[in-house]
Design a protein around this motif. Structure first.
Motif, mmCIF file in Angstrom:
data_model
loop_
_atom_site.group_PDB
_atom_site.id
_atom_site.type_symbol
_atom_site.label_atom_id
_atom_site.label_comp_id
_atom_site.label_asym_id
_atom_site.label_seq_id
_atom_site.Cartn_x
_atom_site.Cartn_y
_atom_site.Cartn_z
ATOM 1 N N UNK A 61 6.399 -2.321 -4.696
ATOM 2 C CA UNK A 61 6.272 -3.208 -3.531
ATOM 3 C C UNK A 61 7.594 -3.267 -2.762
ATOM 4 N N UNK A 62 8.700 -3.329 -3.499
ATOM 5 C CA UNK A 62 10.022 -3.353 -2.860
ATOM 6 C C UNK A 62 10.294 -2.012 -2.171
ATOM 7 N N UNK A 63 9.983 -0.911 -2.888
ATOM 8 C CA UNK A 63 10.196 0.421 -2.316
ATOM 9 C C UNK A 63 9.355 0.615 -1.061
ATOM 10 N N UNK A 64 8.106 0.134 -1.111
ATOM 11 C CA UNK A 64 7.234 0.239 0.059
ATOM 12 C C UNK A 64 7.793 -0.512 1.243
ATOM 13 N N UNK A 65 8.390 -1.666 0.982
ATOM 14 C CA UNK A 65 8.990 -2.457 2.065
ATOM 15 C C UNK A 65 10.176 -1.723 2.693
ATOM 16 N N UNK A 66 10.989 -1.095 1.836
ATOM 17 C CA UNK A 66 12.148 -0.356 2.354
ATOM 18 C C UNK A 66 11.688 0.808 3.251
ATOM 19 N N UNK A 69 0.835 -1.212 0.000
ATOM 20 C CA UNK A 69 0.000 0.000 0.000
ATOM 21 C C UNK A 69 0.868 1.260 0.000
ATOM 22 N N UNK A 70 1.913 1.246 0.809
ATOM 23 C CA UNK A 70 2.826 2.408 0.846
ATOM 24 C C UNK A 70 3.480 2.592 -0.522
ATOM 25 N N UNK A 71 3.931 1.489 -1.124
ATOM 26 C CA UNK A 71 4.571 1.581 -2.441
ATOM 27 C C UNK A 71 3.617 2.088 -3.505
#
Length: 286
Positions: free
Chosen positions: A237-242, A219-221
């Motif tokens: 999705x990767x950026x959101x996880x970071x 959601x953030x990504x």
């Protein structure tokens, strides 16, 4: 510097899990709760095999296959036995708790002193985790992006958008759903495998809250990289996880109690979900 590197490492390795959540929730539109079980499954299989003297590379491959099987079971329960998505995921997740305990033989397996995948990167010293995670993430992004451009990938994406349309052109949506769940949980298990080697142990309870963290990352990504092509969606999705892991690390650094992290996660998800609406309000008032 060490703080930033540690947050980046965690963001990347858990980003693989977030990518699995993205595939199940966004690509095939399936609310899959198997994640809380397939994540520790990857860790349990890896820890058990490494402690048995198996190569870490083989252990990772077996963990990925194990996660795929878990996803297939959820898909089978939903598409063949007509059990609802949520219940199918819950049933598989519940069963995996016992399976993981059976694999490990006890609730926690330490990997201290054991050879792990990161030993192949020892020449990078303090950057071995960061480089190895970045390498795996790039490989995963390339493979998933190429796959989603193929005929099977388009069928997978179309299944999430409109199952009736997909069935009308002769594609079996049951097969595409199962395929999507296999890929999603294989990625989650891969993340669990790497996290177990990174943290130095596998624990039967390490999957609790995984689905929430994965959804928060997705959601953030999406809030940051909205309306882009499929490659940007994968990267988001990767950026959101970071960003999610960075926010958690900052919260712990400034004195938040670890028991408050679930509350912080909920606040982050609410903020991310509210961003598009807040943007419209701001733009309409200009």
């Amino acid at each position: 510097m060490a703080f930033a590197i540690s947050s980046l490492e965690q963001g990347l390795v858990f980003g693989i899990m977030a990518l699995g959540v993205y595939i199940s929730f966004k690509i095939i539109n399936f609310a899959d709760l198997t994640v809380d079980g397939s994540f520790p499954l990857g860790a349990a299989v890896t820890a058990k095999l490494i402690l048995s003297g198996v190569s870490p590379i083989i252990a990772i491959i077996v963990a990925i296959i194990s996660g795929g099987i878990a996803g297939a079971v959820t898909g089978f329960l939903n598409t063949k036995l007509k059990i609802t998505e949520l219940l199918a995921g819950i049933l598989t997740m519940t069963a995996l708790y016992s399976v993981n305990l059976r694999i490990m033989g006890k609730s926690n397996l330490p990997l201290l002193g054991q050879r792990t995948i990161f030993d192949y990167f020892n020449f990078l010293n303090n950057y071995k985790y960061l480089v190895s995670f970045a390498l795996v993430v790039v490989i995963v992004i390339v493979i998933i992006n190429i796959f989603l451009q193929t005929g099977a990938g388009f069928a997978l994406r179309a299944t999430g958008d409109n199952q009736q349309m997909v069935r009308s052109i002769g594609i079996n949506t049951n097969t595409t759903i199962i395929l999507g769940l296999i890929i999603a949980n294989a990625l989650v298990a891969l993340s669990g495998s790497l996290v177990a080697q990174y943290q130095g142990f596998a624990d039967v309870g390490m999957g609790i809250g995984t689905i929430v963290a994965g959804l928060a990352s997705v959601i953030i990504g999406e809030a940051l990289l909205r309306d882009k092509n499929i490659l940007w969606s994968i990267i988001s999705a990767i950026l959101g996880s970071i960003i999610y892991r960075g926010a958690i690390s900052i919260a712990l650094t400034i004195g938040f109690n670890p028991t408050d992290l679930k509350l912080l996660t909920a606040v982050l998800v609410v903020i991310a979900l509210s961003l598009p609406g807040l943007k419209k309000i701001v733009l309409n008032n200009k």
